[in-house]
Design a protein around this motif. Sequence first.
Motif, PDB file in Angstrom:
ATOM      1  N   LEU A 321       0.824  -1.217   0.000  1.00  0.00           N
ATOM      2  CA  LEU A 321       0.000   0.000   0.000  1.00  0.00           C
ATOM      3  C   LEU A 321       0.860   1.271   0.000  1.00  0.00           C
ATOM      4  O   LEU A 321       0.426   2.318  -0.470  1.00  0.00           O
ATOM      5  CB  LEU A 321      -0.954   0.008   1.207  1.00  0.00           C
ATOM      6  CG  LEU A 321      -2.320  -0.654   0.970  1.00  0.00           C
ATOM      7  CD1 LEU A 321      -3.055  -0.824   2.287  1.00  0.00           C
ATOM      8  CD2 LEU A 321      -3.174   0.140  -0.016  1.00  0.00           C
ATOM      9  N   TYR A 324       1.098   2.484  -3.382  1.00  0.00           N
ATOM     10  CA  TYR A 324      -0.151   2.721  -4.124  1.00  0.00           C
ATOM     11  C   TYR A 324      -0.387   4.226  -4.234  1.00  0.00           C
ATOM     12  O   TYR A 324      -0.295   4.955  -3.245  1.00  0.00           O
ATOM     13  CB  TYR A 324      -1.314   2.033  -3.394  1.00  0.00           C
ATOM     14  CG  TYR A 324      -2.660   2.279  -4.025  1.00  0.00           C
ATOM     15  CD1 TYR A 324      -2.941   1.830  -5.311  1.00  0.00           C
ATOM     16  CD2 TYR A 324      -3.667   2.972  -3.332  1.00  0.00           C
ATOM     17  CE1 TYR A 324      -4.179   2.060  -5.902  1.00  0.00           C
ATOM     18  CE2 TYR A 324      -4.903   3.195  -3.909  1.00  0.00           C
ATOM     19  CZ  TYR A 324      -5.156   2.742  -5.197  1.00  0.00           C
ATOM     20  OH  TYR A 324      -6.377   2.972  -5.775  1.00  0.00           O
ATOM     21  N   TRP A 355      -6.279  -2.385  -8.862  1.00  0.00           N
ATOM     22  CA  TRP A 355      -4.968  -2.550  -8.241  1.00  0.00           C
ATOM     23  C   TRP A 355      -4.955  -3.787  -7.320  1.00  0.00           C
ATOM     24  O   TRP A 355      -4.043  -4.622  -7.370  1.00  0.00           O
ATOM     25  CB  TRP A 355      -4.611  -1.270  -7.466  1.00  0.00           C
ATOM     26  CG  TRP A 355      -3.257  -1.311  -6.826  1.00  0.00           C
ATOM     27  CD1 TRP A 355      -2.046  -1.127  -7.433  1.00  0.00           C
ATOM     28  CD2 TRP A 355      -2.979  -1.578  -5.441  1.00  0.00           C
ATOM     29  NE1 TRP A 355      -1.031  -1.256  -6.524  1.00  0.00           N
ATOM     30  CE2 TRP A 355      -1.569  -1.531  -5.293  1.00  0.00           C
ATOM     31  CE3 TRP A 355      -3.765  -1.838  -4.319  1.00  0.00           C
ATOM     32  CZ2 TRP A 355      -0.938  -1.731  -4.064  1.00  0.00           C
ATOM     33  CZ3 TRP A 355      -3.135  -2.041  -3.092  1.00  0.00           C
ATOM     34  CH2 TRP A 355      -1.736  -1.992  -2.978  1.00  0.00           C
ATOM     35  N   ASN A 359      -2.669  -7.125  -8.096  1.00  0.00           N
ATOM     36  CA  ASN A 359      -1.554  -7.408  -7.207  1.00  0.00           C
ATOM     37  C   ASN A 359      -1.783  -8.546  -6.233  1.00  0.00           C
ATOM     38  O   ASN A 359      -0.830  -9.192  -5.818  1.00  0.00           O
ATOM     39  CB  ASN A 359      -1.194  -6.149  -6.413  1.00  0.00           C
ATOM     40  CG  ASN A 359      -0.515  -5.143  -7.308  1.00  0.00           C
ATOM     41  OD1 ASN A 359       0.633  -5.315  -7.688  1.00  0.00           O
ATOM     42  ND2 ASN A 359      -1.258  -4.120  -7.719  1.00  0.00           N
TER      43      ASN A 359
END
Length: 366
Positions: A321, A324, A355, A359
């Motif tokens: 994260l 991100y 996303w 991922n």
Amino acid sequence: MIVIKIGGSVLRRGKDYITAAERIKEDFIERGERVIVVVSAMKSVTDLLIRAANGDIESAERVMRIYREAANEAGLLPRGLEEVINALRKAVERGPSSLHDREYIVSLGETMSSLLMAEALAAEGLRAKRFDARKVIVAESTGAIPKVDYRLTARNALRVRDAAIGGAIPVIEGFVASLPGGHTITLGRGGSDYTATVLAVLTGAREVYFVTDVPGIMSADPRLVKDARVVPSLDHSEASEASSYGAKRIHPRAFEALIDTDVIALIGNWALFGTAVTPDPEPCVRPKLVASSFVDGKGRAALVGRGVCRHSFIASLASELRDYDGSVLSVRPVCPRPAVVLDTIKEELPELVRWLHTNFVLGGEP
Ligand code: ASP
Ligand code: MG
């Protein structure tokens, strides 16, 4: 014994009732299966009836036309259809004054649909027996989504089971129930799913089939994610989490009803039931899907799968994260339930879903 729930997405026109009846006959009855059929309203009908329940006569007229045309196209003359159409007209003209009237109006789409389905099965030479859902499913209206009262419903469900054991095909409208006092109540959007799983549990069915217009539960909303694929298997808790966070718009209580039972749910279309929802927890290393929905003006994505409760997974999510680019308002594991819930601003939900799917569901280290 099995339960087959036919969704509104595959009931778009008259011919679809004939197709459903043929498939039930050839794929199930002729293979010696005892079948209970649960039917949704035709596509878009419930939306129109909600408008009708707010006094829009034109929407009610459209529903009447939809069913008359469907019956015509299928070459069926369903007994009782005109009576229900008249009841709908009267209720809307009277002006829905109470919540009970509104629920009654909204329930009639499923009722008309079940009349058509029973007639389509009869046209295939099968012995269909229609059950009035109000006399079978009893619910209490506590909280936002009504809850079926198992104790009051159990005995009624045995009548349905006995009819099936006796060789008839019970046909019952989904979504519709009654309160203990007798008033009609509907079970919330997608409620036919819930009717189907509850009936499966209470009749001792082995499997419950959800017939829809896609081959199964997808790993993400295919409108947002192009490489979304069918998830072959989920356990009851995973499916329950997936639906409660918006996957495939399945009723949030449907799979919850299966937890601690042996019932297997199969989701797909007439050609392929691509997703099996089974009682046995599977050892799963990576999340199986991303469910998404809008809640309180925010976008919400949930990674679902047994694997998300492991510390190592939460740690890898936290570290990814950091790279991100979008905004994430909160990250919330809900362990021991198999989900991690992420909130974002409304506009960024598609990006977050893509996303997470790329991922964590498809690739990367588990
Ligand atoms: N017809 C209802 C709805 O559109 C219930 C269902 O289809 O399951 O929500
Ligand atoms: Mg549905």
